[in-house]
Motif scaffolding. Structure first.
Motif, PDB file in Angstrom:
ATOM      1  N   GLY A  52       0.779  -1.229   0.000  1.00 36.31           N
ATOM      2  CA  GLY A  52       0.000   0.000   0.000  1.00 36.31           C
ATOM      3  C   GLY A  52       0.808   1.275   0.000  1.00 36.31           C
ATOM      4  N   ALA A  53       2.065   1.216   0.432  1.00 40.34           N
ATOM      5  CA  ALA A  53       2.881   2.425   0.517  1.00 40.34           C
ATOM      6  C   ALA A  53       3.074   3.112  -0.840  1.00 40.34           C
ATOM      7  CB  ALA A  53       4.233   2.109   1.142  1.00 40.34           C
ATOM      8  N   PRO A  54       3.344   2.382  -1.940  1.00 35.10           N
ATOM      9  CA  PRO A  54       3.571   3.056  -3.224  1.00 35.10           C
ATOM     10  C   PRO A  54       2.369   3.885  -3.673  1.00 35.10           C
ATOM     11  CG  PRO A  54       4.282   0.778  -3.336  1.00 35.10           C
ATOM     12  CD  PRO A  54       3.528   0.923  -2.062  1.00 35.10           C
ATOM     13  N   VAL A  55       1.178   3.321  -3.569  1.00 40.40           N
ATOM     14  CA  VAL A  55      -0.024   4.053  -3.983  1.00 40.40           C
ATOM     15  C   VAL A  55      -0.249   5.251  -3.064  1.00 40.40           C
ATOM     16  CG1 VAL A  55      -2.534   3.919  -4.211  1.00 40.40           C
ATOM     17  CG2 VAL A  55      -1.103   2.067  -5.076  1.00 40.40           C
ATOM     18  N   ALA A  56      -0.071   5.052  -1.768  1.00 40.35           N
ATOM     19  CA  ALA A  56      -0.291   6.140  -0.811  1.00 40.35           C
ATOM     20  C   ALA A  56       0.640   7.313  -1.084  1.00 40.35           C
ATOM     21  CB  ALA A  56      -0.098   5.629   0.619  1.00 40.35           C
ATOM     22  N   ILE A  57       1.913   7.029  -1.325  1.00 36.89           N
ATOM     23  CA  ILE A  57       2.899   8.098  -1.501  1.00 36.89           C
ATOM     24  C   ILE A  57       2.777   8.756  -2.871  1.00 36.89           C
ATOM     25  CG2 ILE A  57       5.380   8.559  -1.697  1.00 36.89           C
ATOM     26  CD1 ILE A  57       5.783   6.440   0.511  1.00 36.89           C
ATOM     27  N   THR A  58       2.680   7.948  -3.937  1.00 33.82           N
ATOM     28  CA  THR A  58       2.646   8.534  -5.278  1.00 33.82           C
ATOM     29  C   THR A  58       1.336   9.278  -5.534  1.00 33.82           C
ATOM     30  OG1 THR A  58       1.894   6.404  -6.179  1.00 33.82           O
ATOM     31  CG2 THR A  58       4.257   6.881  -6.267  1.00 33.82           C
TER      32      THR A  58
ATOM     33  N   ALA B  59      -5.776   4.279  -1.541  1.00 33.89           N
ATOM     34  CA  ALA B  59      -5.666   5.317  -2.562  1.00 33.89           C
ATOM     35  C   ALA B  59      -6.609   6.480  -2.272  1.00 33.89           C
ATOM     36  CB  ALA B  59      -5.968   4.732  -3.943  1.00 33.89           C
ATOM     37  N   ALA B  60      -7.806   6.181  -1.790  1.00 30.86           N
ATOM     38  CA  ALA B  60      -8.764   7.238  -1.450  1.00 30.86           C
ATOM     39  C   ALA B  60      -8.238   8.098  -0.320  1.00 30.86           C
ATOM     40  CB  ALA B  60     -10.107   6.624  -1.069  1.00 30.86           C
TER      41      ALA B  60
END
Length: 589
Positions: A135-141, A493-494
């Motif tokens: 989940g970190a990649p989606v959260a950060i990008t 992502a939301a």
């Protein structure tokens, strides 16, 4: 008293499948048609799944409640722990004003939204997936793109879709490691097989993303840059997965793609800079420049993040951290209380690896970053409190989603759906990726999907005369395109895109793309099984008497000392720069 899972509770597999599919179909209906908020859809889905588990599958009420609680607890840790820390790190860069410098840097490379999306969502997101994952990649990008001025829906949706290419090799190759452990096939041939499937998707994906953003004609305008991004990523992904192993393809491909595209854009620019409709024209101020030191300071939180997540992915460091900070317990009333269809009792051990968790690595990076970006720890505390408030509904959603995932798995609902796909005969290779897709949709994790279905994939392939590495790798590859519509991923992502309560819009944005990409992978797998068999690597099955090396604690301590020295050096360098240079930009005459 042990409760035994059943696959066909109604003694009619067609009816059992129809009933088992109800909770899954409800989520699609709730988010696409009814447009419910994510946490509402998840809570109702839990209620439906629980009723089916108790009334149809005969699951005891106590076990059903405990299963949901187990999943919700896992949602809080480590998933929410990671999401909170990722958003916290990003919020620190915004609060300190350093993100304005990052925005200026990105605009200096290109102000074109199409190319910014490729650099951040596709390439940088892939790099983060390889190091942190979960989940970190989606959260950060997604947070970065929103900060750059992207429409929040597009930012979150694009990052979810872009995250498909690297998921199979995420978190230093953990999904493939798990697939290997469960199936008995060595890691390398699975890595090679996945590395001969996903690069095809990786070449297509950048153009696909840009087409979603701007339309087909506008995408053709940046075709040279799109090809550089996709082909470089696919090449490095193929090379590293086939000749190095499953641990580093995302890191190598992500960095290779970033560098290739940045170098290319020094010599080539699109004829017209594209922005979203009704968005102001690019306002890159050429009168403002930043020194190298200022740029280093602005990027320092993400440099610290990169250092930490790479270090936390090293097994010796994990061993040390787990020896110091791992608390685990048998989940009361649930551990060994369910007997699987294979006759084995299901262990339910909850691990609180509060030191080795990826979220802890990001927390340390954040704490180191606070003085580097010019904030006090009191201000950092205020940012953290604001982050918790920002994420209160996503936390509820993620906990509910994981509760749903656990009840459908423990009750046998998932096994019913899997059993039907496994009985499709010679067509099974076409349906094998759908099993992985289903597993990731339910659990939100390619790792978990591989744990669920890799053994089934192996046994079914053997029964129809297909090399099992094809279907086990298909489980991994099919799972990556389920990630973009997993309720857990949607919630993350939301949260990052400030779309809390609008999860249904995000789901509708990604769902058709998930089915399109799944169809492509199904066709590729079918061709690999029967037409292009020369692509299948030669390997030997793992020996059941395989000896595993003990933890190398001494090396772990050495690595930690080196990590501490590196972080101190980075902090000292940034603080020294801060003393020499004021953070206001200099004007060029």
């Amino acid at each position: 008293m042990k409760w035994i899972q059943v696959i066909d509770p109604l003694n009619n597999i067609a009816l059992s499948v129809l009933v088992a599919a109800v909770p899954i179909l409800f989520i699609f209906w709730a988010l696409i048609i009814r447009k419910m908020k994510g946490y509402q859809a998840s809570l109702i889905a839990i209620a439906i799944a629980t009723l089916i588990a108790i009334l149809v599958y005969g699951m005891p009420i106590k076990l059903a409640v405990l299963s949901i609680a187990h999943g919700a607890l896992y949602g809080l840790f480590p998933i929410c722990w990671l999401v909170i820390m990722s958003v916290f790190l990003f919020n620190l860069t915004v609060k300190s004003g350093q993100f304005e410098i990052i925005k200026h840097f990105m605009a200096s490379i290109t102000s074109d939204r199409r190319l910014q999306a490729l650099l951040i969502a596709f390439s940088f997101g892939s790099f983060l997936e390889g190091t942190a994952g979960f989940g970190a990649p989606v959260a950060i990008t997604a947070a970065m793109l929103v900060g750059l001025g992207f429409n929040p829906l597009y930012a979150s949706g694009i990052c979810l879709i872009a995250n498909t290419a690297p998921v199979a090799f995420g978190s230093i190759g953990i999904p493939i490691t798990v697939a290997s452990q469960v199936s008995g096939i060595p890691e390398m041939p699975i890595s090679q097989m996945v590395g001969r499937t996903l690069p095809i998707l990786s070449i297509i994906l950048p153009f696909y993303l840009v087409t979603i953003i701007s339309g087909f004609n506008k995408a053709k305008e940046v075709l040279p840059a799109v090809l550089v991004s996709g082909v470089s990523f696919a090449f490095f992904q193929w090379f590293s997965s086939n000749f190095i192993g499953p641990a580093l393809p995302d890191v190598i491909a992500g960095l290779g793609s970033i560098i290739s595209l940045m170098v290319f854009l020094r010599f080539w620019k699109p004829k017209a800079v594209w922005r979203f409709a009704n968005e102001p024209a690019a306002t890159f101020n050429t009168d403002v420049s930043y020194t190298g030191g200022q740029m280093l300071r602005a990027w320092s939180p993400f440099i610290a993040l990169t250092i930490m997540v790479i270090a936390w992915g090293m097994q010796p460091i994990k061993d040390v951290l787990n020896s110091l900070g791992l608390y685990q317990f048998e989940f009361p009333g649930l551990h060994n209380a369910i007997q699987g269809t294979d006759g084995n009792l299901l262990p339910k051990i909850f691990k609180v690896n509060y030191l080795s968790a990826a979220g802890t690595a990001i927390l340390i990076a954040s704490l180191v970053s606070i003085p580097m970006v010019g904030l006090t720890y009191r201000e950092g505390g205020n940012v953290f409190a604001a982050t918790l408030k920002q994420l209160r509904f996503p936390i509820l959603t993620i906990a509910a989603v994981l509760g749903f995932a656990y009840i459908v798995n423990d009750s046998g609902i998932t096994l019913t759906l899997a059993d039907v796909l496994a009985n499709t005969g010679i067509l099974f290779p076409f349906f094998a990726p759908i099993l992985g897709w289903l597993g990731v949709f339910i659990t939100g994790s390619d790792t978990s999907a591989n744990a669920l279905f890799s053994k089934l994939q192996y046994a079914t392939a053997q029964s129809i005369g297909v090399d099992p590495v094809v279907t086990v790798a298909a489980n991994v590859s099919g799972g990556v395109v389920g990630k973009m519509i997993s309720p857990q991923s949607i919630a993350v992502a939301a949260a990052a895109g400030d779309l809390v309560g609008q999860e249904s819009q995000l789901f509708r944005f990604t769902v058709k793309h998930s089915f399109i990409m799944l169809s492509v992978i199904c066709l590729i797998t079918l061709a690999q099984a029967y037409v292009f068999q020369w692509l299948i690597p030669v390997y030997e099955k793992l020996s059941s008497a395989k000896i595993t090396a003990g933890p190398d604690v001494a090396r772990g301590y050495t690595y930690l000392i080196g990590l501490a020295i590196l972080l101190i050096a980075l902090l000292a360098t940034i603080l020294l720069i801060g003393k020499k240079k004021d953070q206001t930009p200099s004007l060029v005459n």
